[in-house]
Design an enzyme around this catalytic site. Sequence first.
Site, PDB file in Angstrom:
ATOM      1  N   ASN A   7       0.908  -1.056   0.178  1.00 15.78           N
ATOM      2  CA  ASN A   7       0.059  -0.083   0.068  1.00 15.78           C
ATOM      3  C   ASN A   7       0.828   1.489  -0.193  1.00 15.78           C
ATOM      4  OD1 ASN A   7      -1.912   1.978   0.486  1.00 15.78           O
ATOM      5  ND2 ASN A   7      -2.680   1.044   2.274  1.00 15.78           N
ATOM      6  N   ARG A  91      -2.510  -1.980  -3.429  1.00 13.25           N
ATOM      7  CA  ARG A  91      -4.018  -1.116  -3.145  1.00 13.25           C
ATOM      8  C   ARG A  91      -3.978  -0.115  -3.982  1.00 13.25           C
ATOM      9  NH1 ARG A  91      -5.337   2.961   1.102  1.00 13.25           N
ATOM     10  NH2 ARG A  91      -7.337   3.321   0.786  1.00 13.25           N
ATOM     11  N   HIS A 180     -13.125   2.426   0.150  1.00  7.47           N
ATOM     12  CA  HIS A 180     -13.280   1.462   1.114  1.00  7.47           C
ATOM     13  C   HIS A 180     -13.797   0.383   0.484  1.00  7.47           C
ATOM     14  CE1 HIS A 180     -13.293   4.821   4.521  1.00  7.47           C
ATOM     15  NE2 HIS A 180     -11.861   4.186   4.328  1.00  7.47           N
ATOM     16  N   ARG A 241     -12.146  15.087   8.604  1.00  2.00           N
ATOM     17  CA  ARG A 241     -12.759  15.591   7.176  1.00  2.00           C
ATOM     18  C   ARG A 241     -14.085  15.999   7.474  1.00  2.00           C
ATOM     19  NH1 ARG A 241     -11.195  10.340   4.037  1.00  2.00           N
ATOM     20  NH2 ARG A 241      -9.075  10.508   3.841  1.00  2.00           N
ATOM     21  N   GLU A 385      -8.349  -5.894   4.435  1.00  2.00           N
ATOM     22  CA  GLU A 385      -8.068  -5.551   3.224  1.00  2.00           C
ATOM     23  C   GLU A 385      -6.966  -6.176   2.571  1.00  2.00           C
ATOM     24  OE1 GLU A 385      -8.980  -1.671   4.965  1.00  2.00           O
ATOM     25  OE2 GLU A 385      -9.655  -1.004   3.185  1.00  2.00           O
TER      26      GLU A 385
END
Length: 420
Positions: A7, A91, A180, A241, A385
């Site tokens: 990743n 990823r 996601h 965020r 993941e």
Amino acid sequence: MNVLVINAGSSSLKYQLYDMRDESVLAKGKVERIGMDTAILTHEPAAKPEVREVSEILEHTAAIRKVLGMLTHPQHGVLERISDIGAVGHRVVHGGETFSGSVIVDEEVKREIRRLFDLAPLHNPAHMLGIQAVEANLPDVPQVVVFDTAFHQTMPARAFLYAIPMVLYRRHKIRRYGFHGTSHAYVSERAAAFLGKPYDQLKIVTCHIGNGASCTAVLNGKSIDTSMGMTPLEGLMMGTRSGDIDPAVVPYIMAKEELSVGEVSSMLNKHSGLIAISGISSDVREVTEAMEKGDRIAGFAFEMYCYRIRKYIGAYAAAMNGIDALVFTAGVGENSAPVREVVCRELTFLGVELDEERNRTGHGKERLISKDGSKVDVLVIPTNEEWVIARDTYALVSGGQVPAADAAAEKLPWRQPLDS
Ligand code: ADP
């Protein structure tokens, strides 16, 4: 076969090495501060002590070289030779409308990921650096890319279009993509298996609540709506965020505060959400601790954070005309009993009955946290993941198939745009 999962970020790179014979993790780690003379490599081999090394690592190719050196290190390594790595899986955040499943990297795939740089300027260029760095170090090893957006390609147009002039979708592909996806797909499928019910006959809402957070409506095994949008800024209130905001606020703030596009974007992405409201931290742990000590502002921020999650669950129950299961995952979703409790408290109208004892125990395991007889099953499913990336990579390079999301090839009711 051993599969290395990468990743890659702009200045960091996380890795995990799997032995696919038993799907065990042989080692994992990360390189931070790439580009600096004090880059840090943290390597955690299974059954050996953790190693931390500070050195100059100026770019991603050097970072991968370091990682490979560590994986084959006489003392800290877990492989005899580099050729023991059979494949590498990456990823990739944005697959646009092109990718509805994982694919083997070739020249065309790389061109397409580059074409998507505009849509994910912070992520895709870094992933490309990771792919090129592996190519430079392991030229003969096949690579696979697994996209965060792929699972959501089944969304119907009524969910993925914004109500703005259609020409903008046509010209610039402005639409909801969602993120996601690997996690939402994994935990919803695991939830169905855990419940022993057919995945393709369930209405599931998945809540991936980490630093970034999103909810997804999974109807009969397919994503039909999700809270993140063209970028990961839309939807829930997150660590830093803002999530949903009236778009008219943006030009208003820019005018009033004399902010540039970059400044307002940084404000909404990095200085909003939980940290802005609590004034304490973007980390739910710290906010919860302050709240438990009686800090009223922390308590308010916590309530607001949970309220936003609850609203999306309600919206997605409406989108699916019901809900059979509610799943919590990721850093906050898996670990914060108080968040799950406050989110579920006022969902009794849907038939959600949380079991307080189950909610507070069984940490780290897949488990049911609703009462027996609750109309909606509530579950905690730890996400994984990396494992999905390893599994897809192994399947594709072994000549197998990875089922792609059945992308909505919906015929949109276009009118000929006047200015196209
Ligand atoms: P990401 O991958 O988005 O960076 P993660 O899914 O790893 O995030 O989640 C990280 C977040 O999880 C941390 O910011 C922290 O707020 C939260 N977290 C971790 N453990 C706990 C806990 N015990 N209670 C509440 N929140 C937690």
